[in-house]
Design a protein around this motif. Structure first.
Motif, PDB file in Angstrom:
ATOM      1  N   ASN A   1      17.392 -12.014 -18.597  1.00 15.21           N
ATOM      2  CA  ASN A   1      17.464 -10.854 -17.708  1.00 15.21           C
ATOM      3  C   ASN A   1      16.070 -10.287 -17.486  1.00 15.21           C
ATOM      4  O   ASN A   1      15.914  -9.120 -17.233  1.00 15.21           O
ATOM      5  CB  ASN A   1      18.373  -9.790 -18.348  1.00 15.21           C
ATOM      6  CG  ASN A   1      18.672  -8.663 -17.390  1.00 15.21           C
ATOM      7  OD1 ASN A   1      19.013  -8.920 -16.230  1.00 15.21           O
ATOM      8  ND2 ASN A   1      18.521  -7.423 -17.834  1.00 15.21           N
ATOM      9  N   HIS A   2      15.061 -11.151 -17.629  1.00 19.38           N
ATOM     10  CA  HIS A   2      13.686 -10.661 -17.523  1.00 19.38           C
ATOM     11  C   HIS A   2      12.889 -11.551 -16.576  1.00 19.38           C
ATOM     12  O   HIS A   2      13.284 -12.684 -16.298  1.00 19.38           O
ATOM     13  CB  HIS A   2      13.023 -10.665 -18.909  1.00 19.38           C
ATOM     14  CG  HIS A   2      12.806 -12.042 -19.461  1.00 19.38           C
ATOM     15  ND1 HIS A   2      13.839 -12.901 -19.766  1.00 19.38           N
ATOM     16  CD2 HIS A   2      11.664 -12.733 -19.739  1.00 19.38           C
ATOM     17  CE1 HIS A   2      13.355 -14.043 -20.229  1.00 19.38           C
ATOM     18  NE2 HIS A   2      12.026 -13.962 -20.213  1.00 19.38           N
TER      19      HIS A   2
ATOM     20  N   PRO B   1      14.991 -13.640 -13.394  1.00 18.79           N
ATOM     21  CA  PRO B   1      16.172 -13.563 -14.273  1.00 18.79           C
ATOM     22  C   PRO B   1      17.354 -14.396 -13.784  1.00 18.79           C
ATOM     23  O   PRO B   1      17.737 -14.334 -12.618  1.00 18.79           O
ATOM     24  CB  PRO B   1      16.556 -12.081 -14.239  1.00 18.79           C
ATOM     25  CG  PRO B   1      15.514 -11.375 -13.479  1.00 18.79           C
ATOM     26  CD  PRO B   1      14.649 -12.353 -12.789  1.00 18.79           C
TER      27      PRO B   1
ATOM     28  N   SER C   1      20.401 -13.886 -14.838  1.00 23.41           N
ATOM     29  CA  SER C   1      21.541 -12.969 -14.657  1.00 23.41           C
ATOM     30  C   SER C   1      21.688 -12.658 -13.166  1.00 23.41           C
ATOM     31  O   SER C   1      22.793 -12.720 -12.613  1.00 23.41           O
ATOM     32  CB  SER C   1      21.328 -11.690 -15.466  1.00 23.41           C
ATOM     33  OG  SER C   1      20.076 -11.112 -15.132  1.00 23.41           O
ATOM     34  N   GLU C   2      20.561 -12.368 -12.510  1.00 26.07           N
ATOM     35  CA  GLU C   2      20.617 -12.028 -11.078  1.00 26.07           C
ATOM     36  C   GLU C   2      21.043 -13.221 -10.237  1.00 26.07           C
ATOM     37  O   GLU C   2      21.812 -13.083  -9.283  1.00 26.07           O
ATOM     38  CB  GLU C   2      19.266 -11.494 -10.616  1.00 26.07           C
ATOM     39  CG  GLU C   2      19.025 -10.091 -11.154  1.00 26.07           C
ATOM     40  CD  GLU C   2      17.671  -9.505 -10.782  1.00 26.07           C
ATOM     41  OE1 GLU C   2      16.948 -10.096  -9.952  1.00 26.07           O
ATOM     42  OE2 GLU C   2      17.342  -8.459 -11.367  1.00 26.07           O
TER      43      GLU C   2
ATOM     44  N   ARG D   1      20.815  -8.175 -23.159  1.00 25.78           N
ATOM     45  CA  ARG D   1      20.628  -7.552 -21.839  1.00 25.78           C
ATOM     46  C   ARG D   1      21.175  -8.421 -20.708  1.00 25.78           C
ATOM     47  O   ARG D   1      21.660  -7.906 -19.705  1.00 25.78           O
ATOM     48  CB  ARG D   1      19.155  -7.252 -21.580  1.00 25.78           C
ATOM     49  CG  ARG D   1      18.598  -6.161 -22.486  1.00 25.78           C
ATOM     50  CD  ARG D   1      17.206  -5.734 -22.009  1.00 25.78           C
ATOM     51  NE  ARG D   1      16.656  -4.750 -22.932  1.00 25.78           N
ATOM     52  CZ  ARG D   1      15.923  -5.054 -23.994  1.00 25.78           C
ATOM     53  NH1 ARG D   1      15.660  -6.308 -24.279  1.00 25.78           N
ATOM     54  NH2 ARG D   1      15.455  -4.112 -24.780  1.00 25.78           N
ATOM     55  N   GLY D   2      21.080  -9.736 -20.890  1.00 31.65           N
ATOM     56  CA  GLY D   2      21.611 -10.642 -19.871  1.00 31.65           C
ATOM     57  C   GLY D   2      23.119 -10.486 -19.766  1.00 31.65           C
ATOM     58  O   GLY D   2      23.684 -10.406 -18.666  1.00 31.65           O
TER      59      GLY D   2
ATOM     60  N   ALA E   1      24.907  -7.862 -20.753  1.00 34.11           N
ATOM     61  CA  ALA E   1      25.217  -6.510 -20.251  1.00 34.11           C
ATOM     62  C   ALA E   1      25.069  -6.452 -18.731  1.00 34.11           C
ATOM     63  O   ALA E   1      25.915  -5.862 -18.037  1.00 34.11           O
ATOM     64  CB  ALA E   1      24.297  -5.489 -20.917  1.00 34.11           C
ATOM     65  N   LYS E   2      24.022  -7.096 -18.211  1.00 36.26           N
ATOM     66  CA  LYS E   2      23.789  -7.074 -16.756  1.00 36.26           C
ATOM     67  C   LYS E   2      24.941  -7.764 -16.016  1.00 36.26           C
ATOM     68  O   LYS E   2      25.437  -7.267 -15.003  1.00 36.26           O
ATOM     69  CB  LYS E   2      22.456  -7.782 -16.470  1.00 36.26           C
ATOM     70  CG  LYS E   2      22.102  -7.965 -15.026  1.00 36.26           C
ATOM     71  CD  LYS E   2      21.537  -6.683 -14.445  1.00 36.26           C
ATOM     72  CE  LYS E   2      21.073  -6.892 -13.021  1.00 36.26           C
ATOM     73  NZ  LYS E   2      19.667  -6.703 -12.850  1.00 36.26           N
TER      74      LYS E   2
ATOM     75  N   ALA F   1      28.062  -5.565 -16.195  1.00 38.72           N
ATOM     76  CA  ALA F   1      27.932  -4.391 -15.319  1.00 38.72           C
ATOM     77  C   ALA F   1      28.212  -4.777 -13.862  1.00 38.72           C
ATOM     78  O   ALA F   1      28.656  -3.950 -13.073  1.00 38.72           O
ATOM     79  CB  ALA F   1      26.539  -3.796 -15.470  1.00 38.72           C
ATOM     80  N   ALA F   2      27.944  -6.050 -13.533  1.00 39.78           N
ATOM     81  CA  ALA F   2      28.181  -6.499 -12.157  1.00 39.78           C
ATOM     82  C   ALA F   2      29.612  -7.024 -11.982  1.00 39.78           C
ATOM     83  O   ALA F   2      29.947  -7.595 -10.936  1.00 39.78           O
ATOM     84  CB  ALA F   2      27.177  -7.592 -11.803  1.00 39.78           C
TER      85      ALA F   2
END
Ligand SMILES: Nc1nc(O)c(N)c(N[C@@H]2O[C@H](COP(=O)(O)O)[C@@H](O)[C@H]2O)n1
Ligand SMILES: [Zn+2]
Length: 353
Positions: A70-71, A77, A79-80, A104-105, A107-108, A111-112
């Motif tokens: 996620n970075h 990233p 995740s995106e 964080r990956g 969680a991202k 969240a989506a």
């Protein structure tokens, strides 16, 4: 997930400092995309798998052995990319220990609105990336001590003869092990005594960096390790040691690096900075004991041939650790035994320093 691990293994030895990662896109029970991470600077496994799946990624499930990042590192990233591709679910082998990612990956994605399942085949996923995990957590490469000994605990006869202790199949397993490591380290004594090649002998694609630790460079002017046509060699020595011999090595394409102090711990720091995840100690007993004492060894692979050679002066695999009583012994954790033809392999992890 096992298919992800298979894909990841295709480039074993090549990805450091990055992990081994494979990804699979599944739609309606069928694999519609696959990918793996080829190495640092290249796109991540998820991106290759999404590219392979194309439009079929929408509503699909993606399997990946390491949490999607996620970075913004060397690449954007994942995740995106997964969210943009419209995947419905991501099945993750293990959470990424890298503090830049570490949950964080996941969680991202959640969240989506992406469904995430974590910890699938986690033990196998951790095993595949034990080098990367150790590197990220401890800022040192993962050290493996490998030795081959007789049933009476000798790595050579009293005259130093050691070819061969173990059988062909065991030696091939060692060559595969080398191929999965970034570097294989020995001391000057092993060069003088055995004149090894330290290559993978065609078992696997990757050739590890061959490393000799020698304080005084009192090494033979001709040795298999000085032939750098098929594999690179670096000699680690003390500052200012034997300039004439350093020049001789340079002429043959051998890299010489001066370290102060020349210790296993310092060597591991050097190889961390060089981006390595996994380092194999194939050295004699004195260096092995130093490496253990300084926390440069995490895992032990002891290949045992059911032979007896005897000899009070015949060397053993680990020199003096300064222990006087049996209750000081280092007990291997998660010890396992495997049979390799007529030989045995005992593996396990040293207690944490
Ligand atoms: N999930 C995942 N898939 C891959 O294919 C990967 N290579 C990683 N690596 C993670 O991201 C960090 C490297 O990022 P850059 O390649 O520099 O962009 C690496 O340290 C892992 O945390 N993860
Ligand atoms: Zn990524």
């Amino acid at each position: 997930m096992q298919r992800c691990l298979q894909l990841a293994r295709l480039v074993v030895g090549y990805t450091s400092p990055n992990p081994l990662v494979g990804a699979v896109v599944v739609k309606d029970g069928k694999i519609v995309g696959e990918g793996f991470h080829p190495g640092a600077g290249e796109p991540h496994a998820e991106v290759f798998a999404l590219r392979d799946a194309g439009e079929q990624a929408r509503g699909a499930t993606v399997y990946v052995n390491l949490e999607p990042c996620n970075h913004y590192g060397r690449t954007p990233p994942c995740s995106e990319a997964l969210i943009k591709a419209g995947v419905a679910k991501v099945v993750v082998g293990m959470v990424d220990p890298n503090p830049l990612v570490s949950g964080r990956g996941i969680a991202k994605l959640q969240a989506a609105g992406v469904d995430v399942l974590t910890g699938v085949e986690e033990a196998d996923c951790r095993l595949l990336n034990e080098g990367f995990i150790h590197r990220v957590l401890y800022h040192k490469p993962f050290g493996i001590l490998k030795y081959a000994m007789t049933l009476d605990g000798k790595i050579a006869t009293s005259s130093g003869h050691s070819t061969w202790v173990t059988n062909d199949a065991t030696r091939q397993a060692v060559h595969r092990l080398r191929s999965a490591c970034d570097a294989v380290i020995i001391g000057g004594n092993t060069v003088r005594q055995d004149n090894p090649h330290l290559t993978n002998h065609g078992q696997g694609n990757h050739s590890p960096l061959r490393v000799v630790m020698s304080r005084h460079l009192n090494l033979p002017s001709s040795a298999n390790l000085w032939n750098t046509d098929n594999a690179q060699t670096v000699v680690l020595t003390k500052v200012g040691a034997n300039p004439e011999f350093q020049a001789l090595l340079y002429r043959q394409g051998v890299e010489v690096v001066e370290l102060e102090p020349l210790t296993p711990n310092q060597v591991m720091t050097y190889f961390y900075n060089r981006g390595f995840c996994k380092v194999l100690w194939e050295c004699g007993g004195i260096l092995a004991a130093n490496a253990i004492a300084q926390g440069a060894v995490q895992k032990v692979l002891a290949f045992i041939a059911p032979k007896i050679i005897g000899g009070v002066k015949a060397p053993g695999p680990v020199g003096n650790l300064g222990f006087a009583t049996m209750n000081e012994a280092l007990s291997l954790q998660c010890a396992e035994m495997h049979v390799i033809g007529s030989d045995f392999l005992i593996t396990g992890y040293l207690p944490k320093h």
